[in-house]
Design a protein around this motif. Structure first.
Motif, mmCIF file in Angstrom:
data_model
loop_
_atom_site.group_PDB
_atom_site.id
_atom_site.type_symbol
_atom_site.label_atom_id
_atom_site.label_comp_id
_atom_site.label_asym_id
_atom_site.label_seq_id
_atom_site.Cartn_x
_atom_site.Cartn_y
_atom_site.Cartn_z
ATOM 1 N N THR A 20 43.997 26.339 37.196
ATOM 2 C CA THR A 20 42.605 26.118 36.818
ATOM 3 C C THR A 20 42.352 26.582 35.390
ATOM 4 O OG1 THR A 20 40.297 26.479 37.487
ATOM 5 C CG2 THR A 20 41.787 28.365 37.663
ATOM 6 N N ALA A 21 41.468 25.883 34.706
ATOM 7 C CA ALA A 21 41.118 26.229 33.330
ATOM 8 C C ALA A 21 39.785 26.965 33.260
ATOM 9 C CB ALA A 21 41.053 24.968 32.470
ATOM 10 N N ARG A 22 39.089 27.051 34.401
ATOM 11 C CA ARG A 22 37.810 27.747 34.406
ATOM 12 C C ARG A 22 37.525 28.292 35.790
ATOM 13 N NH1 ARG A 22 32.673 24.264 35.358
ATOM 14 N NH2 ARG A 22 33.436 22.556 36.673
ATOM 15 N N TRP A 23 36.639 29.302 35.807
ATOM 16 C CA TRP A 23 36.229 29.892 37.082
ATOM 17 C C TRP A 23 34.793 30.392 36.947
ATOM 18 C CZ3 TRP A 23 39.617 30.011 41.275
ATOM 19 C CH2 TRP A 23 39.082 30.561 42.455
ATOM 20 N N LEU A 24 33.949 29.912 37.838
ATOM 21 C CA LEU A 24 32.563 30.370 37.889
ATOM 22 C C LEU A 24 32.359 31.137 39.187
ATOM 23 C CD1 LEU A 24 32.442 28.017 35.786
ATOM 24 C CD2 LEU A 24 30.141 27.546 36.613
ATOM 25 N N PHE A 25 31.759 32.316 39.077
ATOM 26 C CA PHE A 25 31.517 33.132 40.266
ATOM 27 C C PHE A 25 30.077 33.613 40.276
ATOM 28 C CE2 PHE A 25 30.968 37.328 42.132
ATOM 29 C CZ PHE A 25 31.434 37.121 43.422
ATOM 30 N N LYS A 26 29.490 33.565 41.463
ATOM 31 C CA LYS A 26 28.186 34.169 41.687
ATOM 32 C C LYS A 26 28.191 34.777 43.068
ATOM 33 C CE LYS A 26 23.226 33.338 42.068
ATOM 34 N NZ LYS A 26 22.123 32.359 42.000
ATOM 35 N N GLY A 27 27.814 36.054 43.149
ATOM 36 C CA GLY A 27 27.828 36.711 44.443
ATOM 37 C C GLY A 27 27.212 38.093 44.359
ATOM 38 N N GLY A 28 27.705 38.985 45.219
ATOM 39 C CA GLY A 28 27.148 40.332 45.275
ATOM 40 C C GLY A 28 27.659 41.215 44.157
ATOM 41 N N THR A 29 28.867 41.768 44.342
ATOM 42 C CA THR A 29 29.413 42.700 43.347
ATOM 43 C C THR A 29 30.783 42.274 42.816
ATOM 44 O OG1 THR A 29 30.399 44.052 45.115
ATOM 45 C CG2 THR A 29 28.165 44.625 44.402
ATOM 46 N N GLY A 30 31.364 41.210 43.364
ATOM 47 C CA GLY A 30 32.621 40.688 42.825
ATOM 48 C C GLY A 30 33.861 41.473 43.209
ATOM 49 N N THR A 31 33.894 42.036 44.411
ATOM 50 C CA THR A 31 35.064 42.829 44.817
ATOM 51 C C THR A 31 36.330 41.975 44.875
ATOM 52 O OG1 THR A 31 33.601 44.241 46.127
ATOM 53 C CG2 THR A 31 35.964 44.407 46.556
ATOM 54 N N TYR A 32 36.257 40.849 45.583
ATOM 55 C CA TYR A 32 37.426 39.972 45.685
ATOM 56 C C TYR A 32 37.789 39.386 44.317
ATOM 57 C CZ TYR A 32 40.510 36.279 47.406
ATOM 58 O OH TYR A 32 41.588 35.468 47.629
ATOM 59 N N ALA A 71 48.213 33.766 35.325
ATOM 60 C CA ALA A 71 48.693 32.382 35.260
ATOM 61 C C ALA A 71 48.410 31.769 33.891
ATOM 62 C CB ALA A 71 48.029 31.552 36.360
ATOM 63 N N ALA A 72 47.226 32.048 33.335
ATOM 64 C CA ALA A 72 46.888 31.510 32.017
ATOM 65 C C ALA A 72 47.798 32.104 30.945
ATOM 66 C CB ALA A 72 45.428 31.807 31.698
ATOM 67 N N ARG A 73 48.089 33.395 31.048
ATOM 68 C CA ARG A 73 48.976 34.037 30.068
ATOM 69 C C ARG A 73 50.385 33.456 30.182
ATOM 70 N NH1 ARG A 73 48.034 38.898 31.282
ATOM 71 N NH2 ARG A 73 46.781 39.559 29.478
ATOM 72 N N ARG A 74 50.832 33.208 31.396
ATOM 73 C CA ARG A 74 52.173 32.648 31.590
ATOM 74 C C ARG A 74 52.293 31.265 30.953
ATOM 75 N NH1 ARG A 74 52.071 32.855 36.655
ATOM 76 N NH2 ARG A 74 51.431 30.692 37.033
ATOM 77 N N ASP A 75 51.225 30.471 31.079
ATOM 78 C CA ASP A 75 51.241 29.110 30.519
ATOM 79 C C ASP A 75 50.701 29.047 29.094
ATOM 80 O OD1 ASP A 75 52.176 28.346 32.987
ATOM 81 O OD2 ASP A 75 50.211 27.766 33.756
ATOM 82 N N LYS A 76 50.238 30.199 28.573
ATOM 83 C CA LYS A 76 49.680 30.288 27.221
ATOM 84 C C LYS A 76 48.536 29.285 27.018
ATOM 85 C CE LYS A 76 53.992 31.885 25.134
ATOM 86 N NZ LYS A 76 54.677 32.070 26.442
ATOM 87 N N ARG A 77 47.593 29.288 27.961
ATOM 88 C CA ARG A 77 46.465 28.356 27.898
ATOM 89 C C ARG A 77 45.140 29.107 27.969
ATOM 90 N NH1 ARG A 77 44.940 28.178 33.236
ATOM 91 N NH2 ARG A 77 46.598 28.464 34.787
ATOM 92 N N HIS A 78 44.096 28.387 27.607
ATOM 93 C CA HIS A 78 42.757 28.951 27.581
ATOM 94 C C HIS A 78 42.185 29.063 28.990
ATOM 95 C CE1 HIS A 78 38.336 28.891 26.936
ATOM 96 N NE2 HIS A 78 38.637 29.616 25.874
ATOM 97 N N LEU A 79 41.385 30.098 29.219
ATOM 98 C CA LEU A 79 40.748 30.305 30.523
ATOM 99 C C LEU A 79 39.300 30.726 30.298
ATOM 100 C CD1 LEU A 79 40.887 30.604 33.638
ATOM 101 C CD2 LEU A 79 41.587 32.984 33.269
ATOM 102 N N THR A 80 38.380 30.000 30.931
ATOM 103 C CA THR A 80 36.953 30.314 30.840
ATOM 104 C C THR A 80 36.474 30.868 32.181
ATOM 105 O OG1 THR A 80 36.579 28.559 29.226
ATOM 106 C CG2 THR A 80 34.653 29.379 30.422
ATOM 107 N N VAL A 81 35.819 32.030 32.120
ATOM 108 C CA VAL A 81 35.328 32.685 33.335
ATOM 109 C C VAL A 81 33.872 33.076 33.132
ATOM 110 C CG1 VAL A 81 35.607 34.633 34.931
ATOM 111 C CG2 VAL A 81 37.630 33.579 33.877
ATOM 112 N N ARG A 82 33.043 32.755 34.121
ATOM 113 C CA ARG A 82 31.633 33.170 34.113
ATOM 114 C C ARG A 82 31.358 33.889 35.428
ATOM 115 N NH1 ARG A 82 32.508 32.474 29.739
ATOM 116 N NH2 ARG A 82 31.541 31.096 28.179
ATOM 117 N N VAL A 83 30.839 35.104 35.313
ATOM 118 C CA VAL A 83 30.635 35.960 36.483
ATOM 119 C C VAL A 83 29.174 36.394 36.526
ATOM 120 C CG1 VAL A 83 31.313 38.100 37.639
ATOM 121 C CG2 VAL A 83 33.008 36.801 36.311
ATOM 122 N N GLU A 84 28.563 36.245 37.693
ATOM 123 C CA GLU A 84 27.194 36.713 37.886
ATOM 124 C C GLU A 84 27.163 37.621 39.121
ATOM 125 O OE1 GLU A 84 22.663 35.045 38.778
ATOM 126 O OE2 GLU A 84 24.238 33.671 38.078
#
Length: 345
Positions: free
Chosen positions: A138-150, A162-175
């Motif tokens: 995956t190139a992106r990950w969006l999360f919305k929840g309580g406290t983000g334990t998992y 995985a992104a570091r292994r493939d040397k690719r960009h990763l976008t993450v948004r956490v709420e």
């Protein structure tokens, strides 16, 4: 005698439909018999008479065979004309129609897939497998929840690795829940305790203090991973309202989990439900209180962040830790940030 009559009755219709062929067959039998008979039976000139009979019969047989062939050709002529003038002439049109039908079937299948909003997952193993498939490439990950334990325990470390292994960009948004908002933290803790007052998969019970520490830990984890992987574009938003759902959205699918570890829903990318949840998560993140992750260079963290580093980080980003927190509390936050326990393991 009766059997002979029955055999004649069975063969008579066939012989009538194929008279020429039947006669030719009978003559062939007669010629065969004549050919093996002794010439003396036909008199003094038996050889000559026998030869004439065989030759004449052979000519008759050939004539009958030719007649049968001409008759069959005459019968087939209309069929051939129909095939050549009708079916073959219409073949391009029919092929075009077949292509249209295939296109329509493909469009219908795609529409049915889009209408299938969600698929229900009914076990821990199925949910874990779905998360693993969502994280894959995956190139992106969006999360919305309580406290983000998992998210801290599994999703973020594995996606970054995985992104570091493939040397690719990763976008993450956490709420997650705003740890400085005591009211929403108390509401969330009360909700979790109302479902179960026993320790969860991490071995802890839910209290207001735990909710705050878990959210602080998510912020700390975001800074820590951002400082260690330059192609990670991560943002954290703090919400003043709680949700009973947890949304995880990757490039390939959406996963919605609840407090029941054996129940979840998923929808594939490009479906109606996926696209609308993507929009919902983006708008919700824009309305949340933004943590200034762009300051990650100004608050360096060690591989094992010290108490002073953690305290300074939260001071500099405008999210100071409660004054009641001592060194043990800060260490607990750092442990939750970098060594979070998978609550579903």
């Amino acid at each position: 005698m009766g059997r002979l009559k029955a055999a004649l009755r069975r063969t008579a219709p066939w012989a009538a439909r194929n008279a020429d062929g039947a006669i030719a067959l009978a003559l062939a039998f007669v010629v065969g018999v004549l050919g093996i008979m002794p010439p003396e039976i036909f008199g003094s000139e038996g050889d000559k008479i026998q030869t004439q009979l065989v030759n004449s019969s052979s000519l008759v047989i050939m004539a009958l065979v030719a007649t049968a062939l001409l008759r069959d050709r005459a019968r087939q002529a209309p069929v051939e004309r129909t095939i050549t003038s009708g079916a073959l002439a219409e073949l391009p049109i029919r092929l075009a129609r077949l292509e249209e039908i295939e296109t329509l079937a493909h469009s219908t299948r795609h529409a049915l897939d889009a209408l299938q909003l969600v698929r229900v997952l009914g076990s821990r193993q199925e949910i874990a497998q779905c998360h693993a498939e969502a994280r894959r490439d995956t190139a992106r990950w969006l999360f919305k929840g309580g406290t983000g334990t998992y998210l801290r325990a599994v999703t973020l470390p594995q996606c970054v690795a995985a992104a570091r292994r493939d040397k690719r960009h990763l976008t993450v948004r956490v709420e997650v829940i705003d740890p400085s908002d005591l009211e929403v933290c108390e509401t969330y803790a009360h909700y979790r305790r109302s479902l179960s007052d026993t320790p969860d998969g991490t071995g802890e019970t839910w209290t207001t203090d735990r909710v705050r520490k878990e959210s602080y830990a998510t912020v700390l984890a975001a800074f820590w991973h951002r400082q260690r992987y330059g192609l990670l574009d991560i943002g954290v938003g703090l919400s003043s309202t709680m949700t009973t759902f947890r949304w995880d959205l990757s490039s390939s699918r959406l996963i919605m989990t609840v407090e029941d570890p054996n129940k979840a829903m998923t929808a594939l990318a490009d479906t109606f439900y996926y696209e609308n949840c993507d929009t919902e998560l983006r708008l919700s993140f824009e309305q949340a209180r933004r943590v200034p992750l762009e300051m990650y260079r100004k608050v360096p963290l060690s591989d094992e962040p010290t108490i002073e580093e953690v305290q300074e980080l939260f001071e500099r980003v405008g999210l100071p830790l409660p004054k009641s927190y001592n060194g043990h509390d800060v260490v607990d936050i750092a442990r939750k940030a970098l060594r979070a326990v998978d609550p579903y393991a």
